[in-house]
Design a protein around this motif. Structure first.
Motif, PDB file in Angstrom:
ATOM      1  N   PHE A 130     -21.695  29.889   7.815  1.00 26.75           N
ATOM      2  CA  PHE A 130     -22.986  30.532   8.079  1.00 26.75           C
ATOM      3  C   PHE A 130     -23.309  30.631   9.564  1.00 26.75           C
ATOM      4  N   TRP A 131     -22.663  29.835  10.404  1.00 27.44           N
ATOM      5  CA  TRP A 131     -22.890  29.974  11.845  1.00 27.44           C
ATOM      6  C   TRP A 131     -22.605  31.405  12.299  1.00 27.44           C
ATOM      7  N   CYS A 132     -21.548  31.996  11.738  1.00 34.44           N
ATOM      8  CA  CYS A 132     -21.117  33.328  12.160  1.00 34.44           C
ATOM      9  C   CYS A 132     -21.877  34.451  11.471  1.00 34.44           C
ATOM     10  N   MET A 133     -22.752  34.114  10.549  1.00 34.91           N
ATOM     11  CA  MET A 133     -23.484  35.145   9.815  1.00 34.91           C
ATOM     12  C   MET A 133     -24.905  35.331  10.316  1.00 34.91           C
ATOM     13  N   VAL A 134     -25.342  34.537  11.270  1.00 36.00           N
ATOM     14  CA  VAL A 134     -26.710  34.649  11.788  1.00 36.00           C
ATOM     15  C   VAL A 134     -26.793  35.685  12.902  1.00 36.00           C
ATOM     16  N   LYS A 135     -25.978  35.520  13.930  1.00 33.63           N
ATOM     17  CA  LYS A 135     -26.067  36.369  15.115  1.00 33.63           C
ATOM     18  C   LYS A 135     -26.011  37.876  14.816  1.00 33.63           C
ATOM     19  N   PRO A 136     -25.123  38.338  13.920  1.00 32.36           N
ATOM     20  CA  PRO A 136     -25.052  39.788  13.688  1.00 32.36           C
ATOM     21  C   PRO A 136     -26.353  40.410  13.175  1.00 32.36           C
ATOM     22  N   PHE A 137     -27.195  39.623  12.524  1.00 33.72           N
ATOM     23  CA  PHE A 137     -28.434  40.148  11.948  1.00 33.72           C
ATOM     24  C   PHE A 137     -29.671  39.813  12.776  1.00 33.72           C
ATOM     25  N   PRO A 151     -32.542  25.839   2.793  1.00 32.70           N
ATOM     26  CA  PRO A 151     -32.177  25.880   4.214  1.00 32.70           C
ATOM     27  C   PRO A 151     -31.271  24.715   4.595  1.00 32.70           C
ATOM     28  N   ALA A 152     -30.316  25.002   5.445  1.00 29.59           N
ATOM     29  CA  ALA A 152     -29.411  23.969   5.954  1.00 29.59           C
ATOM     30  C   ALA A 152     -30.157  23.083   6.947  1.00 29.59           C
ATOM     31  N   GLU A 153     -29.500  22.013   7.313  1.00 29.72           N
ATOM     32  CA  GLU A 153     -30.052  21.077   8.275  1.00 29.72           C
ATOM     33  C   GLU A 153     -30.374  21.792   9.589  1.00 29.72           C
ATOM     34  N   THR A 154     -31.323  21.238  10.317  1.00 27.84           N
ATOM     35  CA  THR A 154     -31.821  21.854  11.554  1.00 27.84           C
ATOM     36  C   THR A 154     -30.707  22.158  12.545  1.00 27.84           C
ATOM     37  N   TYR A 155     -29.733  21.273  12.684  1.00 23.07           N
ATOM     38  CA  TYR A 155     -28.681  21.488  13.686  1.00 23.07           C
ATOM     39  C   TYR A 155     -27.808  22.703  13.369  1.00 23.07           C
ATOM     40  N   HIS A 156     -27.856  23.215  12.128  1.00 27.80           N
ATOM     41  CA  HIS A 156     -27.090  24.415  11.774  1.00 27.80           C
ATOM     42  C   HIS A 156     -27.865  25.701  12.083  1.00 27.80           C
ATOM     43  N   GLN A 157     -29.172  25.617  12.231  1.00 29.41           N
ATOM     44  CA  GLN A 157     -29.985  26.814  12.450  1.00 29.41           C
ATOM     45  C   GLN A 157     -29.772  27.357  13.863  1.00 29.41           C
ATOM     46  N   ASP A 158     -29.587  28.671  13.964  1.00 24.98           N
ATOM     47  CA  ASP A 158     -29.396  29.338  15.265  1.00 24.98           C
ATOM     48  C   ASP A 158     -28.290  28.683  16.088  1.00 24.98           C
ATOM     49  N   TYR A 159     -27.233  28.293  15.418  1.00 31.09           N
ATOM     50  CA  TYR A 159     -26.145  27.581  16.083  1.00 31.09           C
ATOM     51  C   TYR A 159     -25.592  28.377  17.258  1.00 31.09           C
ATOM     52  N   TYR A 160     -25.506  29.684  17.107  1.00 33.17           N
ATOM     53  CA  TYR A 160     -24.929  30.502  18.176  1.00 33.17           C
ATOM     54  C   TYR A 160     -25.766  30.452  19.454  1.00 33.17           C
ATOM     55  N   PHE A 172     -21.130  27.999  23.568  1.00 39.54           N
ATOM     56  CA  PHE A 172     -19.712  27.829  23.910  1.00 39.54           C
ATOM     57  C   PHE A 172     -18.902  27.491  22.663  1.00 39.54           C
ATOM     58  N   HIS A 173     -19.350  26.501  21.899  1.00 43.65           N
ATOM     59  CA  HIS A 173     -18.622  26.086  20.695  1.00 43.65           C
ATOM     60  C   HIS A 173     -18.616  27.201  19.654  1.00 43.65           C
ATOM     61  N   TYR A 174     -19.729  27.896  19.506  1.00 43.25           N
ATOM     62  CA  TYR A 174     -19.811  29.005  18.553  1.00 43.25           C
ATOM     63  C   TYR A 174     -18.770  30.075  18.894  1.00 43.25           C
ATOM     64  N   ASN A 175     -18.717  30.492  20.140  1.00 42.91           N
ATOM     65  CA  ASN A 175     -17.779  31.539  20.549  1.00 42.91           C
ATOM     66  C   ASN A 175     -16.329  31.080  20.393  1.00 42.91           C
ATOM     67  N   LEU A 176     -16.063  29.831  20.704  1.00 46.15           N
ATOM     68  CA  LEU A 176     -14.727  29.267  20.527  1.00 46.15           C
ATOM     69  C   LEU A 176     -14.348  29.273  19.042  1.00 46.15           C
ATOM     70  N   TYR A 177     -15.263  28.852  18.199  1.00 40.27           N
ATOM     71  CA  TYR A 177     -15.016  28.812  16.759  1.00 40.27           C
ATOM     72  C   TYR A 177     -14.794  30.224  16.206  1.00 40.27           C
ATOM     73  N   ARG A 178     -15.661  31.171  16.569  1.00 37.34           N
ATOM     74  CA  ARG A 178     -15.578  32.539  16.059  1.00 37.34           C
ATOM     75  C   ARG A 178     -14.228  33.164  16.428  1.00 37.34           C
ATOM     76  N   LYS A 179     -13.783  32.916  17.630  1.00 41.62           N
ATOM     77  CA  LYS A 179     -12.487  33.438  18.077  1.00 41.62           C
ATOM     78  C   LYS A 179     -11.343  32.669  17.422  1.00 41.62           C
TER      79      LYS A 179
END
Length: 175
Positions: free
Chosen positions: A14-21, A140-149, A154-161
């Protein structure tokens, strides 16, 4: 004044599904969470254990007069590998499968139509495996998962790639 509506999509992590929307006019919120299973108020650890039946998903609150459900579906398909029935990219297991959770008959019909159109487009050589399921309670997931990107860019972009998602999307959709 239109009524806000909900759209719920599972697309792997779900980290990768927030930013696009998240940045479109007419989309009020995008929340990471869990849905489709049998455990009430599951935790991330429980969902990852594959014992809850839940998918990682996002729940989008949107204004249909400013951003249509059809546009949401189009954007959704461009974030996933819709032909993979066992998860998404490096994330394997039932909690990482893709699914469109429809909230009413109109959403169901539009999702069926968009899935059919994608299959007929021959964009992919394998069959479309994304499930169409009736919406169930969303937790809803735990707070640390919200708006992760945003919080962990840095970690989000590394993970997505590193997961292969970025290259897949670029190859198939040119984004």
């Amino acid at each position: 004044m239109s009524q806000l509506q909900k759209a719920t999509f599972a697309g792997g992590c779900f980290w990768c599904m927030v930013k696009p929307f998240d940045s479109y006019d007419g989309i009020e919120s995008v929340v990471s969470g869990y849905t489709g299973g049998h455990t009430e108020n599951p935790t991330y650890k429980e969902v990852c254990s594959e014992t809850t039946g839940h998918f990682e998903a996002v729940e989008i609150t949107y204004d249909p007069e400013r951003f249509s459900y059809e546009k949401l579906l189009e954007l959704y398909w461009q974030q996933i590998d819709p032909t993979d029935p066992g998860g998404q990219f490096h994330d394997r297991g039932n909690s990482y499968r893709t699914a469109i959770f429809y909230h009413n008959d109109e959403q169901r019909l539009l999702a069926e139509q968009s899935k059919k159109e994608l299959a007929e487009s021959e964009k992919f050589s394998k069959p479309i495996a994304t499930l169409l399921l009736e919406a169930k309670p969303f937790y809803p997931a735990e707070t640390y998962h919200q708006d992760y990107y945003k919080k962990n860019a840095f970690h989000y972009n590394l993970y997505r790639k590193g997961s292969g998602r970025a290259d897949f999307i670029d190859k198939h959709w040119g984004q």
